[in-house]
Design a protein around this motif. Sequence first.
Motif, PDB file in Angstrom:
ATOM      1  N   GLN A   1       0.728  -1.072   0.063  1.00 41.29           N
ATOM      2  CA  GLN A   1       0.032   0.039  -0.051  1.00 41.29           C
ATOM      3  C   GLN A   1       0.879   1.260   0.119  1.00 41.29           C
ATOM      4  O   GLN A   1       0.575   1.986   0.789  1.00 41.29           O
ATOM      5  CB  GLN A   1      -1.141  -0.015   1.466  1.00 41.29           C
TER       6      GLN A   1
ATOM      7  N   ARG B   1       1.516   2.101  -7.120  1.00 42.21           N
ATOM      8  CA  ARG B   1       0.221   2.854  -6.958  1.00 42.21           C
ATOM      9  C   ARG B   1       0.803   4.409  -7.077  1.00 42.21           C
ATOM     10  O   ARG B   1       1.654   4.931  -6.971  1.00 42.21           O
ATOM     11  CB  ARG B   1      -0.112   2.827  -5.631  1.00 42.21           C
TER      12      ARG B   1
ATOM     13  N   ASP C   1      -6.927   6.102  -7.938  1.00 43.64           N
ATOM     14  CA  ASP C   1      -5.534   5.385  -7.801  1.00 43.64           C
ATOM     15  C   ASP C   1      -5.544   4.325  -8.815  1.00 43.64           C
ATOM     16  O   ASP C   1      -6.378   3.636  -8.957  1.00 43.64           O
ATOM     17  CB  ASP C   1      -5.582   4.469  -6.203  1.00 43.64           C
TER      18      ASP C   1
ATOM     19  N   THR D   1      -3.292   0.951  -9.588  1.00 42.01           N
ATOM     20  CA  THR D   1      -2.599   0.145  -8.807  1.00 42.01           C
ATOM     21  C   THR D   1      -1.940  -1.153  -9.628  1.00 42.01           C
ATOM     22  O   THR D   1      -2.697  -1.609 -10.344  1.00 42.01           O
ATOM     23  CB  THR D   1      -3.152  -0.606  -7.685  1.00 42.01           C
TER      24      THR D   1
END
Length: 202
Positions: A39, A44, A55, A57
């Motif tokens: 994370q 990302r 976002d 990713t």
Amino acid sequence: MENGAVFPLFYLPPVEYFSRLTQFKPNVLIEKEEHFPKQTYRNRATIYSPDGPLDLTVPVIKGAKNHTKLKDVRISYDFRWQRLHWMSLQGCYRRSAYFEYYESDFALFYEKQFDFLLEYNTQLLELLLRLLKIKMPLQFTETYEAEYPTLTDLRSAMSAKTPSAVEQKPYFQVFEERGGFIKNLSIADLLFNQGPQAINYL
């Protein structure tokens, strides 16, 4: 390495990353021996969509253990994330002043499959430095060091979870009339909106 810094290796890094790079260049070390933290901007990026921040990713293959070194992290192709990212970039920036100018440079990264996140992010960073006209050879760590007494350690300084404390002057963004200026988005936002002026902004 005097007045240098250790940087993480991000996917389409935020604007702050490049502001700091220009501050420390050419004395920059890129971390590749760390354990992969989840994370984070390592896989990302955040862009400006019609509905606000979006976002993107890069999915990675889950190892049996979380203690996978960044250089060993493999990209997952279980779903067509490259197509999704590219459609998102096109959808969000097609109306920007410079998207078409850079489109062919970026398209390759959404057509070709890369095995490792390190390789993908490194080649993207090389492209971004070239487009921003930042002349800086990439130097990588060869071992993992918990601390760097003589270098500024930025490996945990820029987080996807906490807003950037760095002040940023507003620049034109495609959807700012809807949501106002959003600071510290991916460098892609600055490039597509400001083009060759991006380096002056940094």
